[in-house]
Motif scaffolding. Sequence first.
Motif, mmCIF file in Angstrom:
data_model
loop_
_atom_site.group_PDB
_atom_site.id
_atom_site.type_symbol
_atom_site.label_atom_id
_atom_site.label_comp_id
_atom_site.label_asym_id
_atom_site.label_seq_id
_atom_site.Cartn_x
_atom_site.Cartn_y
_atom_site.Cartn_z
ATOM 1 N N LEU A 370 -30.361 -52.501 -63.617
ATOM 2 C CA LEU A 370 -31.534 -51.642 -63.465
ATOM 3 C C LEU A 370 -32.115 -51.692 -62.051
ATOM 4 O O LEU A 370 -32.567 -50.672 -61.518
ATOM 5 C CB LEU A 370 -32.612 -52.032 -64.483
ATOM 6 C CG LEU A 370 -32.236 -51.828 -65.958
ATOM 7 C CD1 LEU A 370 -33.382 -52.243 -66.866
ATOM 8 C CD2 LEU A 370 -31.855 -50.382 -66.235
ATOM 9 N N THR A 371 -32.100 -52.868 -61.434
ATOM 10 C CA THR A 371 -32.650 -52.957 -60.069
ATOM 11 C C THR A 371 -31.716 -52.343 -59.025
ATOM 12 O O THR A 371 -32.091 -52.209 -57.859
ATOM 13 C CB THR A 371 -32.957 -54.424 -59.693
ATOM 14 O OG1 THR A 371 -31.795 -55.233 -59.922
ATOM 15 C CG2 THR A 371 -34.119 -54.962 -60.516
ATOM 16 N N SER A 372 -30.506 -51.979 -59.453
ATOM 17 C CA SER A 372 -29.610 -51.282 -58.525
ATOM 18 C C SER A 372 -29.958 -49.787 -58.433
ATOM 19 O O SER A 372 -29.452 -49.069 -57.567
ATOM 20 C CB SER A 372 -28.147 -51.443 -58.972
ATOM 21 O OG SER A 372 -27.924 -50.755 -60.197
ATOM 22 N N GLY A 375 -35.644 -47.172 -56.483
ATOM 23 C CA GLY A 375 -37.035 -47.106 -56.919
ATOM 24 C C GLY A 375 -37.396 -48.044 -58.038
ATOM 25 O O GLY A 375 -38.574 -48.214 -58.363
ATOM 26 N N VAL A 376 -36.400 -48.682 -58.680
ATOM 27 C CA VAL A 376 -36.670 -49.622 -59.772
ATOM 28 C C VAL A 376 -36.617 -51.044 -59.230
ATOM 29 O O VAL A 376 -35.644 -51.434 -58.583
ATOM 30 C CB VAL A 376 -35.644 -49.465 -60.915
ATOM 31 C CG1 VAL A 376 -35.912 -50.493 -62.017
ATOM 32 C CG2 VAL A 376 -35.685 -48.059 -61.476
ATOM 33 N N GLU A 377 -37.649 -51.801 -59.472
ATOM 34 C CA GLU A 377 -37.685 -53.192 -58.999
ATOM 35 C C GLU A 377 -38.391 -54.071 -60.017
ATOM 36 O O GLU A 377 -39.153 -53.590 -60.864
ATOM 37 C CB GLU A 377 -38.402 -53.283 -57.653
ATOM 38 C CG GLU A 377 -39.827 -52.747 -57.681
ATOM 39 C CD GLU A 377 -40.470 -52.723 -56.299
ATOM 40 O OE1 GLU A 377 -41.634 -53.142 -56.191
ATOM 41 O OE2 GLU A 377 -39.803 -52.289 -55.350
ATOM 42 N N ARG A 378 -38.114 -55.351 -59.958
ATOM 43 C CA ARG A 378 -38.779 -56.296 -60.855
ATOM 44 C C ARG A 378 -40.244 -56.424 -60.483
ATOM 45 O O ARG A 378 -40.610 -56.445 -59.313
ATOM 46 C CB ARG A 378 -38.108 -57.667 -60.789
ATOM 47 C CG ARG A 378 -36.759 -57.741 -61.465
ATOM 48 C CD ARG A 378 -36.289 -59.185 -61.579
ATOM 49 N NE ARG A 378 -37.209 -59.983 -62.407
ATOM 50 C CZ ARG A 378 -37.071 -61.297 -62.602
ATOM 51 N NH1 ARG A 378 -36.058 -61.950 -62.045
ATOM 52 N NH2 ARG A 378 -37.932 -61.953 -63.359
ATOM 53 N N LEU A 379 -41.087 -56.508 -61.511
ATOM 54 C CA LEU A 379 -42.511 -56.678 -61.261
ATOM 55 C C LEU A 379 -42.816 -58.096 -60.812
ATOM 56 O O LEU A 379 -43.692 -58.327 -59.970
ATOM 57 C CB LEU A 379 -43.298 -56.345 -62.536
ATOM 58 C CG LEU A 379 -44.818 -56.273 -62.429
ATOM 59 C CD1 LEU A 379 -45.239 -55.198 -61.439
ATOM 60 C CD2 LEU A 379 -45.437 -56.012 -63.796
ATOM 61 N N PHE A 380 -42.068 -59.061 -61.359
ATOM 62 C CA PHE A 380 -42.232 -60.475 -60.997
ATOM 63 C C PHE A 380 -40.860 -61.067 -60.658
ATOM 64 O O PHE A 380 -39.838 -60.580 -61.127
ATOM 65 C CB PHE A 380 -42.846 -61.260 -62.161
ATOM 66 C CG PHE A 380 -44.089 -60.638 -62.745
ATOM 67 C CD1 PHE A 380 -45.236 -60.500 -61.981
ATOM 68 C CD2 PHE A 380 -44.101 -60.177 -64.054
ATOM 69 C CE1 PHE A 380 -46.377 -59.913 -62.511
ATOM 70 C CE2 PHE A 380 -45.234 -59.593 -64.603
ATOM 71 C CZ PHE A 380 -46.379 -59.457 -63.817
ATOM 72 N N THR A 440 -25.605 -47.681 -70.604
ATOM 73 C CA THR A 440 -26.102 -46.346 -70.938
ATOM 74 C C THR A 440 -27.573 -46.213 -70.567
ATOM 75 O O THR A 440 -28.006 -45.176 -70.034
ATOM 76 C CB THR A 440 -25.920 -46.061 -72.438
ATOM 77 O OG1 THR A 440 -24.541 -46.139 -72.766
ATOM 78 C CG2 THR A 440 -26.445 -44.684 -72.803
ATOM 79 N N LEU A 441 -28.371 -47.262 -70.852
ATOM 80 C CA LEU A 441 -29.781 -47.252 -70.454
ATOM 81 C C LEU A 441 -29.911 -47.042 -68.955
ATOM 82 O O LEU A 441 -30.711 -46.217 -68.493
ATOM 83 C CB LEU A 441 -30.458 -48.571 -70.866
ATOM 84 C CG LEU A 441 -31.866 -48.796 -70.298
ATOM 85 C CD1 LEU A 441 -32.853 -47.779 -70.871
ATOM 86 C CD2 LEU A 441 -32.341 -50.225 -70.562
ATOM 87 N N ALA A 442 -29.112 -47.801 -68.168
ATOM 88 C CA ALA A 442 -29.174 -47.692 -66.711
ATOM 89 C C ALA A 442 -28.785 -46.289 -66.249
ATOM 90 O O ALA A 442 -29.448 -45.701 -65.370
ATOM 91 C CB ALA A 442 -28.260 -48.738 -66.073
ATOM 92 N N GLU A 443 -27.739 -45.732 -66.853
ATOM 93 C CA GLU A 443 -27.291 -44.385 -66.466
ATOM 94 C C GLU A 443 -28.347 -43.329 -66.802
ATOM 95 O O GLU A 443 -28.651 -42.448 -65.989
ATOM 96 C CB GLU A 443 -25.976 -44.060 -67.176
ATOM 97 C CG GLU A 443 -24.793 -44.903 -66.684
ATOM 98 C CD GLU A 443 -23.620 -44.868 -67.647
ATOM 99 O OE1 GLU A 443 -23.677 -44.075 -68.619
ATOM 100 O OE2 GLU A 443 -22.658 -45.643 -67.448
ATOM 101 N N ARG A 444 -28.916 -43.394 -67.995
ATOM 102 C CA ARG A 444 -29.918 -42.423 -68.400
ATOM 103 C C ARG A 444 -31.192 -42.575 -67.586
ATOM 104 O O ARG A 444 -31.830 -41.583 -67.218
ATOM 105 C CB ARG A 444 -30.230 -42.590 -69.895
ATOM 106 C CG ARG A 444 -29.066 -42.288 -70.821
ATOM 107 C CD ARG A 444 -28.602 -40.861 -70.698
ATOM 108 N NE ARG A 444 -27.539 -40.543 -71.646
ATOM 109 C CZ ARG A 444 -26.833 -39.446 -71.633
ATOM 110 N NH1 ARG A 444 -27.041 -38.534 -70.673
ATOM 111 N NH2 ARG A 444 -25.905 -39.227 -72.526
ATOM 112 N N LEU A 445 -31.569 -43.815 -67.313
ATOM 113 C CA LEU A 445 -32.788 -44.049 -66.518
ATOM 114 C C LEU A 445 -32.628 -43.489 -65.123
ATOM 115 O O LEU A 445 -33.535 -42.838 -64.570
ATOM 116 C CB LEU A 445 -33.088 -45.560 -66.471
ATOM 117 C CG LEU A 445 -34.352 -45.970 -65.692
ATOM 118 C CD1 LEU A 445 -35.594 -45.318 -66.284
ATOM 119 C CD2 LEU A 445 -34.489 -47.479 -65.684
ATOM 120 N N GLU A 446 -31.451 -43.718 -64.543
ATOM 121 C CA GLU A 446 -31.192 -43.194 -63.193
ATOM 122 C C GLU A 446 -31.243 -41.673 -63.191
ATOM 123 O O GLU A 446 -31.796 -41.052 -62.275
ATOM 124 C CB GLU A 446 -29.835 -43.682 -62.698
ATOM 125 C CG GLU A 446 -29.560 -43.328 -61.248
ATOM 126 C CD GLU A 446 -28.333 -44.036 -60.710
ATOM 127 O OE1 GLU A 446 -28.228 -44.181 -59.465
ATOM 128 O OE2 GLU A 446 -27.464 -44.444 -61.504
#
Length: 449
Positions: A370-372, A375-380, A440-446
């Motif tokens: 997900l962090t790849s 715009g998506v990054e870890r909050l902590f 699939t989550l990562a692909e759809r989120l992107e």
Amino acid sequence: MKPFGYLPHTETERKEMLAFLGLQQTEELFDQIPAEIRLKEPIQIPQAWSELELTRQFGRMAARNKNTEEYVSFLGAGAYEHAIPAVVEAIVGRSEFYTAYTPYQPEISQGILQAIFEYQTMICELTGMEVSNASLYDGPTAMAEAGMMACAATKRTKLLVSRAVHPEYREVLKTYAYGQRLEIVEIGMGDGLTDLDELGDRMGDDIAGCIVQYPNFFGCVEPLEELAALTRHCGALFIAVVNPIAMGILEPPGSFGADIVVAEGQPLGNSLSFGGPYLGILATTRALVRRMPGRIIGQTTDLDGRRAFVLTLQAREQHIRREKATSNVCSNQALNALAATVYLSYMGKQGLCEVARQCMLKTQYAIERLTSIKGVERLFSTAVFHECAFKLPASPAAVNKKLLEHGIIGGYELAKDYPRYENSVLLAFTEARTKEEIDTLAERLEAVL
């Protein structure tokens, strides 16, 4: 004439009852009610459905729910989808257990008492504590009861609770505290963990107990050893709210000197069930056993020397001592606790450790994927167990709506409870999620972003 739904009496039976009473019609039963206040016309409600009509209508309504059999869920925030072995339902569904209520006559309820006794034993091993009760209503009430225990034991009226503890748990605690005239002080956090400096500053001789979650609401693993040391320094009790699955891989709170450990037992063989019923876990030390709410099942021998089980320390309970009881809790979630017992027995130590390991490894894989995404990054940056908070470049509500169109239940929008974490979402990754589902989550989120 349409059927009367589920009303059991036939027209013939009604006439027989009226004849026995010497009446002509049912309305005569209400003659003593003044005519001026009695309803003169029929109530404007639809006519009763037949059983067939009712079943079909309820089926249509239920089909509107989005469930985890049809959708892939990454929603956690206190209730989690785990794989439940078929043996759990097979045993829990047996009539001997399924219909059993709290055993007020324990001498004829040896089966359910033994099951609860085994549950208590496993909870003690899981948490590293010395004694467990027979379960409470759910995780939030278990935490609130632990807070009340701490105040009663220390004769103090102030509790410290980390803001990294589940927000709904904290609300239940405040409700309990209001009626007892207790003060709740919330401790801030930094990088997803309880602020140790603020906790140290708040500690004093007026503090009854300190409550932290492990792992906390954000999935971050709190430093229990340091938190426990700060709490003990002023004579307060240390209360840990745990994830029972995480205990398969994390050091139990009992190892750090916790006084009370509570948990939501839903992950142990209990389905999501759209929010309940669940079970509250509470374990403590021998020193506090008489302060503990709810049931305790003890083991003894009968007159013939055979192993037997009994309800223990009942004099603490409100149905016996009323206002002198330790709590108004007078029951327990026996069937849910049985499910947890069967689950733990079936999984064993190695099985539970493997479930916890898979949760942790799949979370790490999901973080990398997900962090790849731009715009998506870890909050902590803190170490997590099977939940992680992410900051998105868009509204989580809008993202979740789009994901749902692709059969994916997204995460929990953190701004609902933590306004400063705008556009942040909490995602859960249990052993029930596969690598393909995370991809699939990562692909759809992107694609959505």
